[in-house]
Design a protein around this motif. Structure first.
Motif, short mmCIF file in Angstrom:
data_model
loop_
_atom_site.label_atom_id
_atom_site.label_comp_id
_atom_site.label_asym_id
_atom_site.label_seq_id
_atom_site.Cartn_x
_atom_site.Cartn_y
_atom_site.Cartn_z
N LEU A 95 0.95 -1.21 0.01
CA LEU A 95 -0.01 -0.02 0.01
C LEU A 95 0.88 1.11 0.02
CD1 LEU A 95 0.05 1.26 2.91
CD2 LEU A 95 -1.37 -0.81 3.49
N ALA A 96 0.33 2.35 -0.39
CA ALA A 96 1.09 3.50 -0.37
C ALA A 96 0.14 4.76 0.19
CB ALA A 96 1.41 3.65 -1.99
N PHE A 97 0.34 5.31 1.32
CA PHE A 97 -0.44 6.38 1.77
C PHE A 97 -0.06 7.73 0.91
CE2 PHE A 97 0.19 3.60 5.50
CZ PHE A 97 -1.38 3.57 5.85
N GLY A 98 -1.06 8.69 0.96
CA GLY A 98 -1.00 9.95 0.57
C GLY A 98 -0.18 10.74 1.35
N PRO A 99 0.50 11.81 0.99
CA PRO A 99 1.28 12.65 2.00
C PRO A 99 0.85 13.05 3.21
CG PRO A 99 1.37 13.58 -0.49
CD PRO A 99 0.29 12.68 -0.26
N ASP A 100 -0.88 13.23 3.55
CA ASP A 100 -1.45 13.63 4.45
C ASP A 100 -2.09 12.72 5.26
OD1 ASP A 100 -3.48 12.97 3.00
OD2 ASP A 100 -4.44 15.10 3.07
N LYS A 101 -1.79 11.16 4.76
CA LYS A 101 -2.29 9.90 5.33
C LYS A 101 -3.73 9.88 5.27
CE LYS A 101 1.86 8.71 6.48
NZ LYS A 101 2.82 10.13 5.89
N SER A 102 -4.33 10.86 4.56
CA SER A 102 -5.83 10.48 4.53
C SER A 102 -6.45 9.67 3.48
CB SER A 102 -6.41 12.18 4.28
OG SER A 102 -6.11 12.60 2.94
N TYR A 103 -5.39 9.28 2.63
CA TYR A 103 -5.93 8.26 1.54
C TYR A 103 -4.82 7.10 1.51
CZ TYR A 103 -3.28 11.11 -1.76
OH TYR A 103 -2.12 11.74 -2.51
N MET A 104 -5.21 6.43 0.72
CA MET A 104 -4.10 5.15 0.39
C MET A 104 -4.54 4.41 -0.94
SD MET A 104 -4.78 2.08 2.91
CE MET A 104 -6.11 1.37 3.22
N PHE A 105 -3.49 4.03 -1.76
CA PHE A 105 -3.63 3.22 -2.94
C PHE A 105 -3.07 1.76 -2.29
CE2 PHE A 105 -3.66 7.06 -4.79
CZ PHE A 105 -4.52 7.12 -5.91
N LEU A 106 -3.69 0.75 -2.68
CA LEU A 106 -3.30 -0.76 -2.27
C LEU A 106 -3.56 -1.72 -3.14
CD1 LEU A 106 -5.90 -2.45 -0.15
CD2 LEU A 106 -6.23 -0.01 -0.94
N THR A 107 -2.69 -2.78 -3.37
CA THR A 107 -2.75 -4.01 -4.20
C THR A 107 -3.71 -4.79 -3.71
OG1 THR A 107 -0.45 -3.34 -4.54
CG2 THR A 107 -1.32 -5.41 -5.36
N ARG A 108 -4.58 -5.35 -4.71
CA ARG A 108 -5.23 -6.38 -4.20
C ARG A 108 -5.30 -7.53 -5.36
NH1 ARG A 108 -11.58 -4.74 -2.50
NH2 ARG A 108 -11.14 -4.85 -0.08
N TRP A 109 -5.18 -8.83 -4.89
CA TRP A 109 -5.04 -9.79 -5.77
C TRP A 109 -5.60 -11.13 -5.56
CZ3 TRP A 109 -1.37 -8.62 -2.40
CH2 TRP A 109 -0.72 -9.54 -1.66
N SER A 110 -5.89 -12.05 -6.31
CA SER A 110 -6.61 -13.20 -6.26
C SER A 110 -5.86 -14.24 -7.08
CB SER A 110 -8.09 -13.16 -6.52
OG SER A 110 -8.46 -12.71 -7.86
N TYR A 111 -6.14 -15.69 -6.84
CA TYR A 111 -5.81 -16.56 -7.64
C TYR A 111 -6.97 -17.44 -8.47
CZ TYR A 111 -1.00 -15.93 -5.71
OH TYR A 111 0.01 -15.15 -5.28
N GLU A 112 -6.90 -17.35 -9.69
CA GLU A 112 -7.79 -18.26 -10.54
C GLU A 112 -6.98 -19.23 -11.22
OE1 GLU A 112 -10.29 -15.36 -12.56
OE2 GLU A 112 -10.95 -14.26 -10.69
N THR A 113 -7.53 -20.53 -10.97
CA THR A 113 -7.03 -21.51 -11.63
C THR A 113 -5.48 -21.64 -11.68
OG1 THR A 113 -6.86 -20.42 -14.10
CG2 THR A 113 -8.89 -21.66 -13.33
N GLY A 114 -4.92 -20.87 -10.33
CA GLY A 114 -3.34 -21.12 -10.21
C GLY A 114 -2.85 -19.96 -10.76
N LYS A 115 -3.55 -18.85 -11.46
CA LYS A 115 -2.84 -17.56 -12.13
C LYS A 115 -3.26 -16.43 -11.10
CE LYS A 115 -2.39 -15.01 -16.29
NZ LYS A 115 -3.02 -15.05 -17.54
N LYS A 116 -2.20 -15.84 -10.73
CA LYS A 116 -2.31 -14.41 -9.92
C LYS A 116 -2.83 -13.53 -11.02
CE LYS A 116 0.22 -10.97 -7.55
NZ LYS A 116 1.51 -10.63 -7.08
N HIS A 117 -3.86 -12.52 -10.16
CA HIS A 117 -4.58 -11.58 -10.99
C HIS A 117 -4.61 -10.35 -9.94
CE1 HIS A 117 -7.69 -8.58 -12.56
NE2 HIS A 117 -6.78 -8.77 -13.62
N SER A 118 -3.86 -9.30 -10.25
CA SER A 118 -3.61 -8.03 -9.31
C SER A 118 -4.11 -6.71 -9.87
CB SER A 118 -2.28 -7.94 -8.94
OG SER A 118 -1.44 -7.68 -9.78
N GLY A 119 -4.74 -5.98 -9.02
CA GLY A 119 -5.17 -4.55 -9.49
C GLY A 119 -4.99 -3.49 -8.27
#
Length: 223
Positions: free
Chosen positions: A48-72
């Motif tokens: 994850l990555a917080f914004g400068p004022d810590k009021s928001y964040m971007f984060l990685t989410r992922w799952s595995y389908e049929t053994g293959k990773k998919h992330s966003g």
């Protein structure tokens, strides 16, 4: 930080990555608790990555389908003492490609990430996206051949005050897989990446490399 550990109640799904927070005191971490960010089913949550004022964040989410990773990459705000349910960033979620490892610049104007989307140099490339005032993603730019290779570039972090991009790659000559490299300059004028050398890089103990760089650039936060 992210971990697949069991919660104290023993009910956590094994090997499911969740976000945790801790207090740093006297060079030690204390009071490790699960970060209150909603998480459904077998969906993993990671870097994850917080914004400068810590009021928001971007984060990685992922799952595995049929053994293959998919992330966003997802977005959440800190509102009324809690994090809102993460929502997918439209430009950074695609069923065909992976987007991961977000990093917000200290001025809050750019978002770095790694992706294997089409049009790159091969494998995972590093990109920079403009962040608009409403925190939506604007123009996305590949960081170019001075940074990217036909292999994988990952874990980007940029320090505005010294205009330096640090990242890991397995596509350049180094001391082993995923050495840390640095590319200097403002956006659009980054220099050809240079190996950071010993003792940052060495033949053993890869985990220490990533710890060193995050301690150097984010001495008061852990991601």
């Amino acid at each position: 930080f992210t971990s697949s550990r069991f919660n104290k109640n023993g009910k956590s799904t094994p090997f499911l990555n969740k976000l945790y927070e801790a207090t740093l005191s006297n060079d030690s971490l204390h009071n490790i608790t699960l970060l209150d960010v909603s998480q459904d089913g077998l969906l993993h949550q990671g870097v994850l990555a917080f914004g400068p004022d810590k009021s928001y964040m971007f984060l990685t989410r992922w799952s595995y389908e049929t053994g293959k990773k998919h992330s966003g990459i997802y977005f959440s705000r800190f509102n009324n003492g809690k994090w809102t349910d993460p929502i997918a960033v439209p430009a950074l979620t695609d069923q065909q490609y992976n987007f991961q490892q977000p990093s917000v610049t200290s001025d809050g104007q750019h978002l770095l990430f790694a992706s294997d989307k089409s049009g790159g140099y091969g494998g995972y490339d590093l990109y920079v996206a403009e962040l608009k005032k409403d925190l939506s993603v604007g123009k996305i730019t590949n960081l170019g051949e001075k940074v990217n290779t036909a292999f994988d570039e990952v874990a980007p972090i940029y320090q505005d005050t010294i205009q330096s991009l640090v990242f890991a790659t397995n596509g350049r000559v180094g001391m082993g897989s995923y050495d840390l490299f640095v590319s200097k300059g403002p956006w659009g004028q980054l220099s050809t990446a240079q190996n950071m050398g010993y003792p940052i890089n060495f033949f053993k103990n890869r985990q220490r490399q990533f710890l060193l760089i995050y301690q150097s650039f984010s001495s008061k936060s852990f991601c």
